[in-house]
Design a protein around this motif. Structure first.
Motif, PDB file in Angstrom:
ATOM      1  N   GLN A   1      33.689  12.852  63.843  1.00 18.66           N
ATOM      2  CA  GLN A   1      33.292  13.919  64.587  1.00 18.66           C
ATOM      3  C   GLN A   1      31.732  13.919  64.952  1.00 18.66           C
ATOM      4  O   GLN A   1      30.962  14.044  64.033  1.00 18.66           O
ATOM      5  CB  GLN A   1      33.547  15.445  63.997  1.00 18.66           C
ATOM      6  CG  GLN A   1      33.546  16.662  64.924  1.00 18.66           C
ATOM      7  CD  GLN A   1      33.934  17.570  64.145  1.00 18.66           C
ATOM      8  OE1 GLN A   1      33.814  18.206  63.124  1.00 18.66           O
ATOM      9  NE2 GLN A   1      34.358  18.725  65.208  1.00 18.66           N
TER      10      GLN A   1
ATOM     11  N   PHE B   1      40.375  24.299  67.585  1.00 22.39           N
ATOM     12  CA  PHE B   1      40.897  22.926  68.143  1.00 22.39           C
ATOM     13  C   PHE B   1      42.471  23.169  68.211  1.00 22.39           C
ATOM     14  O   PHE B   1      43.111  23.690  67.192  1.00 22.39           O
ATOM     15  CB  PHE B   1      40.659  21.926  67.134  1.00 22.39           C
ATOM     16  CG  PHE B   1      39.214  21.397  67.196  1.00 22.39           C
ATOM     17  CD1 PHE B   1      38.375  21.502  66.238  1.00 22.39           C
ATOM     18  CD2 PHE B   1      38.687  20.635  68.080  1.00 22.39           C
ATOM     19  CE1 PHE B   1      36.957  21.240  66.145  1.00 22.39           C
ATOM     20  CE2 PHE B   1      37.425  20.073  68.194  1.00 22.39           C
ATOM     21  CZ  PHE B   1      36.567  20.517  67.166  1.00 22.39           C
TER      22      PHE B   1
ATOM     23  N   ARG C   1      30.926  17.992  68.795  1.00 16.39           N
ATOM     24  CA  ARG C   1      31.962  17.290  69.562  1.00 16.39           C
ATOM     25  C   ARG C   1      33.145  17.457  68.890  1.00 16.39           C
ATOM     26  O   ARG C   1      33.562  18.043  67.824  1.00 16.39           O
ATOM     27  CB  ARG C   1      31.639  15.935  69.814  1.00 16.39           C
ATOM     28  CG  ARG C   1      30.310  15.769  70.203  1.00 16.39           C
ATOM     29  CD  ARG C   1      30.296  16.029  71.878  1.00 16.39           C
ATOM     30  NE  ARG C   1      31.190  15.418  72.686  1.00 16.39           N
ATOM     31  CZ  ARG C   1      30.620  14.223  73.146  1.00 16.39           C
ATOM     32  NH1 ARG C   1      29.601  13.790  73.035  1.00 16.39           N
ATOM     33  NH2 ARG C   1      31.348  13.653  74.164  1.00 16.39           N
ATOM     34  N   GLY C   2      34.497  16.933  69.668  1.00 15.81           N
ATOM     35  CA  GLY C   2      35.766  16.892  68.905  1.00 15.81           C
ATOM     36  C   GLY C   2      36.168  15.841  68.041  1.00 15.81           C
ATOM     37  O   GLY C   2      35.130  15.271  67.359  1.00 15.81           O
ATOM     38  N   LEU C   3      37.414  15.615  67.764  1.00 22.32           N
ATOM     39  CA  LEU C   3      37.752  14.926  66.539  1.00 22.32           C
ATOM     40  C   LEU C   3      38.333  13.436  67.335  1.00 22.32           C
ATOM     41  O   LEU C   3      39.300  13.643  67.956  1.00 22.32           O
ATOM     42  CB  LEU C   3      39.040  15.624  65.945  1.00 22.32           C
ATOM     43  CG  LEU C   3      38.553  16.856  65.183  1.00 22.32           C
ATOM     44  CD1 LEU C   3      39.676  17.435  64.726  1.00 22.32           C
ATOM     45  CD2 LEU C   3      37.807  16.376  63.801  1.00 22.32           C
TER      46      LEU C   3
ATOM     47  N   PHE D   1      44.028  15.898  69.589  1.00 19.94           N
ATOM     48  CA  PHE D   1      43.324  17.373  69.687  1.00 19.94           C
ATOM     49  C   PHE D   1      42.618  17.617  71.023  1.00 19.94           C
ATOM     50  O   PHE D   1      42.473  16.523  71.745  1.00 19.94           O
ATOM     51  CB  PHE D   1      42.380  17.065  68.749  1.00 19.94           C
ATOM     52  CG  PHE D   1      42.798  17.092  67.064  1.00 19.94           C
ATOM     53  CD1 PHE D   1      43.171  15.937  66.621  1.00 19.94           C
ATOM     54  CD2 PHE D   1      42.762  18.216  66.812  1.00 19.94           C
ATOM     55  CE1 PHE D   1      43.698  16.092  65.322  1.00 19.94           C
ATOM     56  CE2 PHE D   1      43.062  18.319  65.453  1.00 19.94           C
ATOM     57  CZ  PHE D   1      43.761  17.343  64.526  1.00 19.94           C
ATOM     58  N   GLY D   2      42.592  18.890  71.276  1.00 18.11           N
ATOM     59  CA  GLY D   2      41.878  19.182  72.577  1.00 18.11           C
ATOM     60  C   GLY D   2      40.402  19.011  72.110  1.00 18.11           C
ATOM     61  O   GLY D   2      40.067  18.777  70.709  1.00 18.11           O
ATOM     62  N   LYS D   3      39.220  19.341  73.094  1.00 15.37           N
ATOM     63  CA  LYS D   3      38.148  19.255  72.571  1.00 15.37           C
ATOM     64  C   LYS D   3      37.285  20.290  72.062  1.00 15.37           C
ATOM     65  O   LYS D   3      36.211  20.257  71.496  1.00 15.37           O
ATOM     66  CB  LYS D   3      37.085  18.727  73.748  1.00 15.37           C
ATOM     67  CG  LYS D   3      37.593  17.525  74.693  1.00 15.37           C
ATOM     68  CD  LYS D   3      36.748  17.191  75.671  1.00 15.37           C
ATOM     69  CE  LYS D   3      37.184  15.871  76.462  1.00 15.37           C
ATOM     70  NZ  LYS D   3      37.345  14.878  75.440  1.00 15.37           N
ATOM     71  N   GLY D   4      38.106  21.427  71.719  1.00 15.11           N
ATOM     72  CA  GLY D   4      37.600  22.379  70.995  1.00 15.11           C
ATOM     73  C   GLY D   4      37.009  23.668  71.796  1.00 15.11           C
ATOM     74  O   GLY D   4      36.575  23.364  72.861  1.00 15.11           O
TER      75      GLY D   4
ATOM     76  N   GLN E   1      37.587  25.721  62.618  1.00 13.09           N
ATOM     77  CA  GLN E   1      36.503  24.997  61.968  1.00 13.09           C
ATOM     78  C   GLN E   1      35.104  25.711  61.920  1.00 13.09           C
ATOM     79  O   GLN E   1      34.567  25.725  62.890  1.00 13.09           O
ATOM     80  CB  GLN E   1      36.124  23.426  62.646  1.00 13.09           C
ATOM     81  CG  GLN E   1      35.309  22.647  61.807  1.00 13.09           C
ATOM     82  CD  GLN E   1      34.821  21.126  62.351  1.00 13.09           C
ATOM     83  OE1 GLN E   1      35.164  21.005  63.701  1.00 13.09           O
ATOM     84  NE2 GLN E   1      34.537  20.318  61.509  1.00 13.09           N
TER      85      GLN E   1
ATOM     86  N   PHE F   1      30.164  13.105  61.380  1.00 11.20           N
ATOM     87  CA  PHE F   1      30.966  13.847  60.312  1.00 11.20           C
ATOM     88  C   PHE F   1      32.301  13.059  60.045  1.00 11.20           C
ATOM     89  O   PHE F   1      33.062  13.058  60.975  1.00 11.20           O
ATOM     90  CB  PHE F   1      31.022  15.371  60.564  1.00 11.20           C
ATOM     91  CG  PHE F   1      31.580  16.181  59.533  1.00 11.20           C
ATOM     92  CD1 PHE F   1      32.423  17.064  59.835  1.00 11.20           C
ATOM     93  CD2 PHE F   1      31.120  16.250  58.136  1.00 11.20           C
ATOM     94  CE1 PHE F   1      33.107  18.193  58.810  1.00 11.20           C
ATOM     95  CE2 PHE F   1      31.500  16.744  57.182  1.00 11.20           C
ATOM     96  CZ  PHE F   1      32.431  17.892  57.460  1.00 11.20           C
TER      97      PHE F   1
ATOM     98  N   TYR G   1      38.892  10.227  60.753  1.00 10.77           N
ATOM     99  CA  TYR G   1      38.612  10.881  62.005  1.00 10.77           C
ATOM    100  C   TYR G   1      36.879  11.016  61.989  1.00 10.77           C
ATOM    101  O   TYR G   1      36.286  10.845  60.873  1.00 10.77           O
ATOM    102  CB  TYR G   1      38.883  12.408  62.287  1.00 10.77           C
ATOM    103  CG  TYR G   1      40.465  12.411  62.469  1.00 10.77           C
ATOM    104  CD1 TYR G   1      41.347  12.756  61.431  1.00 10.77           C
ATOM    105  CD2 TYR G   1      40.802  12.573  63.759  1.00 10.77           C
ATOM    106  CE1 TYR G   1      42.747  12.969  61.626  1.00 10.77           C
ATOM    107  CE2 TYR G   1      42.098  12.814  64.039  1.00 10.77           C
ATOM    108  CZ  TYR G   1      43.047  13.029  63.086  1.00 10.77           C
ATOM    109  OH  TYR G   1      44.332  13.408  63.435  1.00 10.77           O
TER     110      TYR G   1
END
Lengths: 113, 111
Positions: B38, A89, B42-44, A103-106, A38, B88, B36
């Motif tokens: 965001q 991710f 941060r994450g999804l 998903f992981g946190k990135g 991303q 988002f 989703y």
């Protein structure tokens, strides 16, 4: 349910060096592991994926490895370039039929020119 | 080929106002659809998913709701927005396999 841990949360590398991002998952029945990139302000885009019947998959400068016994998988980027800078991710898909991804946190990767 | 659209691209709304975000997919039929959220940096967070018309599963209890009035249309709604709804919002589709493809997203700011 499935739990995915991703490390590190941030990673800085010099241009040309390699970068490795690691993820672990909890559900041994998970069988599909995609990686998304991303860029800032953009949507996550699928860059590579692997299924549990394969140990490694490569696509040019990126590769993913999977260790089912240890329940972890990794993304490897070689010869990094500034355009590789992004948030990455990992994800895992629980048993067939749910079609959900956890998903992981990135990981924020910065490639320094 | 398949494409996924979301609109609006950006939205600024006052607290307490309603919300409607739309997602449509072209070039496929009977896809799985996902919403989703965001938060910044941060994450999804999976909010809702749908495996067919009128079939909605909620992952996180909150003041949001989702509907799927047509096969390739997925709508995210709220009757009264909260400050914490800022973020988002990403719609994704899947061709009945695990792989998901994301739309361009809607950036929502609640003031």
């Amino acid at each position: 349910g499935e739990n995915v841990e991703q490390h590190p949360s941030t990673l800085s590398v010099q241009e040309g060096d390699s970068a490795v991002i690691k993820c672990t998952y909890s559900d041994s029945a998970s069988n599909y592991f995609p990686w998304y990139k991303q860029e800032l302000g953009k949507r996550p885009q699928l860059i590579i994926d692997i299924r549990s019947n394969v140990g490694e998959k490569k696509d040019q400068r990126i590769a993913v490895t999977l260790n089912k016994t240890a329940k972890h998988f990794s993304l490897h980027i070689t010869e990094t370039q500034p355009e590789d800078s992004a948030v990455y991710f990992c994800a895992a898909s629980p048993p067939a039929g749910s079609y959900q991804l956890t998903f992981g946190k990135g990981t924020k990767l910065s490639v320094i020119p | 080929s398949q494409t996924i659209h979301q609109w609006p691209a950006t939205l600024v709304q006052p607290v307490g106002s309603p919300l409607s975000l739309e997602c449509t997919v072209e070039g496929t039929s009977n896809p799985n659809l996902y919403w989703y959220r965001q938060a910044a940096g941060r994450g999804l967070q999976l909010l809702f998913y749908s495996v067919g018309i009128g079939q909605i599963s909620s992952e996180v209890p909150q003041n949001l709701s989702a509907s799927r009035p047509q096969d390739r249309q997925f709508i995210l709604s709220s009757k009264k927005l909260l400050l914490s709804d800022s973020g988002f919002y990403l719609c994704a589709w899947s061709p009945k396999i695990e792989t998901q493809y994301f739309g361009p997203g809607t950036r929502l700011l609640v003031l």
